[in-house]
Design a protein around this motif. Sequence first.
Motif, PDB file in Angstrom:
ATOM      1  N   ASN A  39       0.790  -1.234   0.000  1.00 33.66           N
ATOM      2  CA  ASN A  39       0.000   0.000   0.000  1.00 33.66           C
ATOM      3  C   ASN A  39       0.820   1.281   0.000  1.00 33.66           C
ATOM      4  O   ASN A  39       0.407   2.279  -0.598  1.00 33.66           O
ATOM      5  CB  ASN A  39      -0.954   0.010   1.202  1.00 33.66           C
ATOM      6  N   LEU A  40       1.951   1.271   0.689  1.00 37.99           N
ATOM      7  CA  LEU A  40       2.719   2.510   0.833  1.00 37.99           C
ATOM      8  C   LEU A  40       3.785   2.695  -0.238  1.00 37.99           C
ATOM      9  O   LEU A  40       4.116   3.839  -0.580  1.00 37.99           O
ATOM     10  CB  LEU A  40       3.354   2.595   2.217  1.00 37.99           C
ATOM     11  N   LYS A  41       4.302   1.606  -0.776  1.00 36.71           N
ATOM     12  CA  LYS A  41       5.353   1.746  -1.785  1.00 36.71           C
ATOM     13  C   LYS A  41       4.906   2.615  -2.961  1.00 36.71           C
ATOM     14  O   LYS A  41       5.638   3.533  -3.364  1.00 36.71           O
ATOM     15  CB  LYS A  41       5.830   0.376  -2.268  1.00 36.71           C
ATOM     16  N   PRO A  42       3.702   2.399  -3.519  1.00 36.15           N
ATOM     17  CA  PRO A  42       3.270   3.278  -4.620  1.00 36.15           C
ATOM     18  C   PRO A  42       3.168   4.748  -4.198  1.00 36.15           C
ATOM     19  O   PRO A  42       3.462   5.647  -4.992  1.00 36.15           O
ATOM     20  CB  PRO A  42       1.903   2.730  -5.019  1.00 36.15           C
ATOM     21  N   LEU A  43       2.774   4.986  -2.944  1.00 45.03           N
ATOM     22  CA  LEU A  43       2.680   6.362  -2.457  1.00 45.03           C
ATOM     23  C   LEU A  43       4.063   6.998  -2.363  1.00 45.03           C
ATOM     24  O   LEU A  43       4.244   8.167  -2.719  1.00 45.03           O
ATOM     25  CB  LEU A  43       1.995   6.403  -1.088  1.00 45.03           C
ATOM     26  N   PHE A  44       5.042   6.217  -1.885  1.00 44.14           N
ATOM     27  CA  PHE A  44       6.401   6.733  -1.784  1.00 44.14           C
ATOM     28  C   PHE A  44       7.011   6.944  -3.169  1.00 44.14           C
ATOM     29  O   PHE A  44       7.719   7.921  -3.395  1.00 44.14           O
ATOM     30  CB  PHE A  44       7.272   5.817  -0.928  1.00 44.14           C
ATOM     31  N   VAL A  45       6.740   6.032  -4.098  1.00 40.17           N
ATOM     32  CA  VAL A  45       7.232   6.197  -5.476  1.00 40.17           C
ATOM     33  C   VAL A  45       6.707   7.512  -6.046  1.00 40.17           C
ATOM     34  O   VAL A  45       7.461   8.312  -6.612  1.00 40.17           O
ATOM     35  CB  VAL A  45       6.816   5.001  -6.375  1.00 40.17           C
ATOM     36  N   GLU A  46       5.425   7.743  -5.863  1.00 40.11           N
ATOM     37  CA  GLU A  46       4.825   8.981  -6.378  1.00 40.11           C
ATOM     38  C   GLU A  46       5.441  10.201  -5.699  1.00 40.11           C
ATOM     39  O   GLU A  46       5.733  11.205  -6.349  1.00 40.11           O
ATOM     40  CB  GLU A  46       3.313   8.956  -6.160  1.00 40.11           C
ATOM     41  N   TYR A  47       5.653  10.103  -4.386  1.00 43.68           N
ATOM     42  CA  TYR A  47       6.267  11.213  -3.666  1.00 43.68           C
ATOM     43  C   TYR A  47       7.669  11.515  -4.203  1.00 43.68           C
ATOM     44  O   TYR A  47       8.024  12.672  -4.442  1.00 43.68           O
ATOM     45  CB  TYR A  47       6.327  10.913  -2.167  1.00 43.68           C
ATOM     46  N   TYR A  48       8.459  10.480  -4.402  1.00 42.37           N
ATOM     47  CA  TYR A  48       9.820  10.688  -4.893  1.00 42.37           C
ATOM     48  C   TYR A  48       9.820  11.249  -6.310  1.00 42.37           C
ATOM     49  O   TYR A  48      10.777  11.894  -6.733  1.00 42.37           O
ATOM     50  CB  TYR A  48      10.639   9.405  -4.811  1.00 42.37           C
ATOM     51  N   GLU A  49       8.737  11.022  -7.043  1.00 40.63           N
ATOM     52  CA  GLU A  49       8.644  11.563  -8.408  1.00 40.63           C
ATOM     53  C   GLU A  49       8.139  13.005  -8.441  1.00 40.63           C
ATOM     54  O   GLU A  49       8.611  13.812  -9.227  1.00 40.63           O
ATOM     55  CB  GLU A  49       7.724  10.682  -9.266  1.00 40.63           C
ATOM     56  N   ASN A  50       7.147  13.336  -7.578  1.00 34.73           N
ATOM     57  CA  ASN A  50       6.543  14.669  -7.684  1.00 34.73           C
ATOM     58  C   ASN A  50       6.817  15.605  -6.504  1.00 34.73           C
ATOM     59  O   ASN A  50       6.412  16.763  -6.533  1.00 34.73           O
ATOM     60  CB  ASN A  50       5.031  14.554  -7.929  1.00 34.73           C
ATOM     61  N   SER A  51       7.455  15.093  -5.451  1.00 34.42           N
ATOM     62  CA  SER A  51       7.853  15.900  -4.282  1.00 34.42           C
ATOM     63  C   SER A  51       6.683  16.525  -3.522  1.00 34.42           C
ATOM     64  O   SER A  51       6.863  17.499  -2.796  1.00 34.42           O
ATOM     65  CB  SER A  51       8.826  17.015  -4.699  1.00 34.42           C
TER      66      SER A  51
END
Length: 165
Positions: A39-51
């Motif tokens: 559940n959280l990995k996709p959220l972190f991936v998105e965060y690292y991409e869009n800040s």
Amino acid sequence: SSGINAEYGDPNFDATDMGSGIKLGAYIPALDREEIEKNLKPLFVEYYENSELDECISAVVKFNIGPDNFGDVLTLCVSMALEMNSQKRELCSRLIADMYGRVIEPQYMEDAFVALLKQIPDLELDNPSAADDVGRFLARAIADDCLPPAFLKRLASFDLDKKSQ
């Protein structure tokens, strides 16, 4: 029932008017390690991409993450950043600081870092400089007041080879 609001001990007091005092709500079980990654990995991936820090934290806090799994959240966040450049690692440090008190309860931040430190041997398999890099995240967490400086002294007494403390 009389419908009269009366206090206990009052002759007009009727316990049946008081209700049970139990509030019903949906029970959301705490995520386990596997569910945290899913559940959280996709959220972190998105965060690292869009800040977008606030967007990430808002999404993460919707999950029920129990104290036993705060270390898993921290380890996931950091292990992903270890594979990235220094700019993304800075984003990870900001995420850790923002998770403090919002996702990871303050009294459990030390435990979360101990759990992360115990994962260093596994992290070094993919990233030989993991120990140094995790040390930088630890120093930054102290600088950001997420961990007390005394944590380093207490850390010396931990046996990081043990699975539980």
